[in-house]
Design an enzyme around this catalytic site. Structure first.
Site, PDB file in Angstrom:
ATOM      1  N   ASN A  48      -1.718  14.905  18.825  1.00 15.91           N
ATOM      2  CA  ASN A  48      -2.069  16.291  19.156  1.00 15.91           C
ATOM      3  C   ASN A  48      -3.482  16.413  19.725  1.00 15.91           C
ATOM      4  OD1 ASN A  48       0.415  16.708  18.094  1.00 15.91           O
ATOM      5  ND2 ASN A  48      -0.260  17.795  16.258  1.00 15.91           N
ATOM      6  N   THR A  69      -7.281  47.139  60.431  1.00 13.81           N
ATOM      7  CA  THR A  69      -6.863  47.650  59.126  1.00 13.81           C
ATOM      8  C   THR A  69      -5.421  48.120  59.340  1.00 13.81           C
ATOM      9  OG1 THR A  69      -7.552  49.928  59.539  1.00 13.81           O
ATOM     10  CG2 THR A  69      -9.216  48.481  58.585  1.00 13.81           C
ATOM     11  N   HIS A  70      -4.604  47.985  58.340  1.00 13.70           N
ATOM     12  CA  HIS A  70      -3.172  48.316  58.464  1.00 13.70           C
ATOM     13  C   HIS A  70      -2.520  47.551  59.615  1.00 13.70           C
ATOM     14  CE1 HIS A  70      -4.001  51.871  55.857  1.00 13.70           C
ATOM     15  NE2 HIS A  70      -5.134  51.870  56.529  1.00 13.70           N
ATOM     16  N   SER A 124      11.656  23.420  67.904  1.00 13.10           N
ATOM     17  CA  SER A 124      12.911  23.960  67.415  1.00 13.10           C
ATOM     18  C   SER A 124      14.026  22.979  67.765  1.00 13.10           C
ATOM     19  CB  SER A 124      13.179  25.312  68.069  1.00 13.10           C
ATOM     20  OG  SER A 124      14.558  25.589  68.072  1.00 13.10           O
ATOM     21  N   LYS A 172       9.995  26.232  72.156  1.00 12.06           N
ATOM     22  CA  LYS A 172       9.262  26.708  70.981  1.00 12.06           C
ATOM     23  C   LYS A 172       8.264  25.727  70.411  1.00 12.06           C
ATOM     24  CE  LYS A 172      10.459  29.646  68.134  1.00 12.06           C
ATOM     25  NZ  LYS A 172      11.027  30.120  66.885  1.00 12.06           N
ATOM     26  N   ASN A 227       6.239  25.895  66.789  1.00  8.36           N
ATOM     27  CA  ASN A 227       6.115  26.715  65.586  1.00  8.36           C
ATOM     28  C   ASN A 227       4.916  26.295  64.739  1.00  8.36           C
ATOM     29  OD1 ASN A 227       8.578  27.931  66.298  1.00  8.36           O
ATOM     30  ND2 ASN A 227       9.715  26.278  65.293  1.00  8.36           N
ATOM     31  N   GLU A 246       2.679  28.435  58.104  1.00  7.91           N
ATOM     32  CA  GLU A 246       3.748  29.155  57.395  1.00  7.91           C
ATOM     33  C   GLU A 246       3.944  28.597  55.987  1.00  7.91           C
ATOM     34  OE1 GLU A 246       7.302  29.990  60.186  1.00  7.91           O
ATOM     35  OE2 GLU A 246       6.186  28.366  61.108  1.00  7.91           O
ATOM     36  N   TYR A 288      -0.135  22.881  17.101  1.00  8.64           N
ATOM     37  CA  TYR A 288       0.646  22.198  18.126  1.00  8.64           C
ATOM     38  C   TYR A 288       2.121  22.520  17.960  1.00  8.64           C
ATOM     39  CZ  TYR A 288       2.764  18.787  21.173  1.00  8.64           C
ATOM     40  OH  TYR A 288       3.502  18.207  22.168  1.00  8.64           O
ATOM     41  N   GLN A 290       4.079  20.688  25.583  1.00  9.27           N
ATOM     42  CA  GLN A 290       4.376  19.613  26.539  1.00  9.27           C
ATOM     43  C   GLN A 290       4.682  20.200  27.927  1.00  9.27           C
ATOM     44  OE1 GLN A 290       6.332  15.933  25.258  1.00  9.27           O
ATOM     45  NE2 GLN A 290       8.093  16.578  26.446  1.00  9.27           N
ATOM     46  N   LYS A 294       2.122  20.375  31.354  1.00  6.30           N
ATOM     47  CA  LYS A 294       1.717  19.345  32.315  1.00  6.30           C
ATOM     48  C   LYS A 294       2.322  19.482  33.704  1.00  6.30           C
ATOM     49  CE  LYS A 294       1.150  16.409  28.470  1.00  6.30           C
ATOM     50  NZ  LYS A 294       1.555  17.627  27.736  1.00  6.30           N
TER      51      LYS A 294
HETATM   52  N1  ARG Z   1       4.143  14.313  24.793  1.00  7.16           N
HETATM   53  C1  ARG Z   1       3.482  15.275  23.964  1.00  7.16           C
HETATM   54  C2  ARG Z   1       2.914  16.398  24.813  1.00  7.16           C
HETATM   55  O1  ARG Z   1       2.853  16.235  25.972  1.00  7.16           O
HETATM   56  C3  ARG Z   1       2.373  14.601  23.214  1.00  7.16           C
HETATM   57  C4  ARG Z   1       2.030  15.235  21.918  1.00  7.16           C
HETATM   58  C5  ARG Z   1       3.112  15.029  20.960  1.00  7.16           C
HETATM   59  N2  ARG Z   1       2.723  15.452  19.639  1.00  7.16           N
HETATM   60  C6  ARG Z   1       3.633  15.647  18.703  1.00  7.16           C
HETATM   61  N3  ARG Z   1       3.222  16.025  17.562  1.00  7.16           N
HETATM   62  N4  ARG Z   1       4.903  15.430  18.908  1.00  7.16           N
HETATM   63  O2  ARG Z   1       2.538  17.431  24.333  1.00  7.16           O
END
Ligand code: ARG
Length: 455
Positions: free
Chosen positions: A105, A150-151, A272, A278, A280, A285, A312, A317, A320
């Site tokens: 954690n 503007t607009h 295109s 064309k 583009n 975009e 925790y 998780q 990420k």
């Molecule tokens: N893979 C977990 C995460 O990304 C790591 C931490 C896991 N901790 C736990 N008590 N299971 O958060």
């Protein structure tokens, strides 16, 4: 694991694993472990020869990671378990001491803070590269008039440099935001243990210094649940992507036949599949369309954290992939915009012709009346009726006769025609931050100083 009598269900394993995306934290996890082991030895929590054995194994793992030869196992749930397993394979039973006085954690929170710190730095570099490109283009087009809008209606003329510098100032604020992200990520979670602290006399201040943190998180419960620094990165990224999206949107408009203000270089455009004529502006975009994706990552993490009990929870998780995709996407957009803006060609004739629309001087004529004692509100009405008259007669403002002017206001004399001459309506905007050339030059210098960009 002794606690369990059944193997994990395959679907649960797939749901639970994070190694497929958290593997990119491996360099941080290894650095963290090296310094953690060092600290354990300094505090006599492990012996010097145990430290040496662990460090040698960590070194071996680092080499395998770098060379791409790390032997993954089906059982590796995340980057932390994979590295610890491999350290134990290389070092033998002493590998089991690596996880002394820490938990996944506080470990994952620390890995992620180190990652955010690095990405905040690399994002700032990408922002500055785009800012440099914008400042260079502003310098190249210092006195090119264009209509300001503007607009999306022509409003008042400005210099192209002034318009481009508007984006440089957005980027200066983005840079500041990402620098604050770096500061938010500089507080060390490690040492919080699972949530309550650890049963060993650790030295967190030493560890903070060794890992490049400015301070130690003061509350172990907060330390393992805090993901504010990820929210901060995502918030800054969403705002920056929104700026890029506005710039992309303008490039798309400018490169249309209708505007004809600019043309993207071939390297940033596509053709295109059916219409051979064309070209583009796809890069512009796509950058325009990335902003909601980044805002989505921010909203998603707010959703994950909303109402989440301390401390925790596996929900965390989910931080990420949002972070990784946001950082990758934003830095790619910044790099693409720097290249595309740097090679954009502007069409002076088209810009100038659009800026020469005399109706854009309507405010300046109203101000002429104001200088003669008419209230602004009344002047606004008088000029409005002049515009109506010119439109009805199919004339430019400068083609209105002195009699026609006098019919609307006795204060409208020959100076009316001077106001409409040449660049008077651009050069009269001398207020600080305004579009007169002297003010834009001054602004360019300020932007260079603020962004730390030399000419
Ligand atoms: N893979 C977990 C995460 O990304 C790591 C931490 C896991 N901790 C736990 N008590 N299971 O958060």
């Amino acid at each position: 694991m002794a606690r369990f009598s059944q193997p994990q269900d395959h679907a649960f394993q797939r749901l639970n694993e994070s190694i497929s995306f958290d593997w990119r934290l491996a360099p941080y996890d290894l650095e963290l472990s090296r310094e953690h082991v060092e600290m354990l030895a300094r505090q006599d929590i492990i012996a010097a020869d145990e430290r040496d054995a662990l460090c040698a194994a960590l070194e071996g793992v680092a080499r395998e990671v770098q060379e791409g030869t790390f032997p993954f196992s089906d059982q590796d749930e995340d980057v932390h378990t994979a590295i610890e397993r491999r350290v134990t394979e290389l070092a033998g039973p002493v590998g089991g001491k690596l996880h002394t006085a820490r938990s996944r954690n506080d470990q994952v929170a620390t890995d992620l803070a180190m990652y955010v710190r690095d990405r905040a730095t690399s994002t700032v570099e990408a922002i500055l590269a785009l800012a440099r490109a914008l400042l260079a283009r502003a310098e190249d087009h210092l006195d090119w008039p264009m209509p300001g809008y503007t607009h999306l209606q022509r409003a008042q003329p400005v210099y192209l440099s002034h318009h481009l510098l508007a984006y440089a100032w957005m980027l200066a604020r983005d840079r500041d935001r990402f620098e604050r992200v770096g500061a938010a990520a500089a507080v060390l979670p490690l040492g919080a243990g699972a949530l309550a602290g650890v049963n060993f006399d650790t030295d967190r201040a030493w560890l903070a210094g060794a890992l490049g943190f400015d301070a130690v998180a003061p509350n172990s419960i907060d330390a393992v649940s805090n993901r504010d620094f990820v929210l901060d990165y995502l918030a800054a990224a969403a705002t920056c992507a929104t700026h890029l999206s506005r710039l992309g949107g303008e490039v798309v408009l400018w490169s249309s036949e209708e505007f004809g203000f600019a043309e993207v270089a071939d390297a940033w455009a596509s053709g295109s599949s059916i219409m051979p004529q064309k070209k583009n502006p796809d890069a512009a975009e796509l950058v325009r369309a990335k902003a909601p994706r980044l805002a989505g990552h921010l909203v998603a993490l707010h959703g994950v954290l909303h109402g989440l009990p301390l401390t925790y929870n596996k929900d965390l998780q989910e931080d990420k992939e949002h972070l990784f995709d946001a950082a990758d996407t934003l830095e790619l957009c910044l790099e693409a915009m720097a290249g595309m803006i740097g090679s954009l060609t502007f069409n002076r004739t088209r810009l100038e012709a659009a800026a020469a629309d005399e109706f854009l001087a309507a405010t300046d004529i109203a101000d002429l009346l104001v200088r003669r004692g008419v209230s602004f509100r009344e002047a606004h009405g008088i000029v409005g009726s002049l515009v109506r008259l010119a439109l009805d007669e199919g004339k430019r403002l400068s083609e209105l006769t002195p009699q026609e002017l006098a019919s609307r206001s006795p204060q409208l004399d020959a100076e009316f025609y001077d106001v409409l001459k040449g660049r008077n309506w651009l050069e009269s905007k001398r207020s600080e931050g305004g579009t007169s050339l002297a003010r834009v030059r001054e602004q360019l210098e300020r932007a260079r100083a603020v962004l730390g960009v030399s000419p």
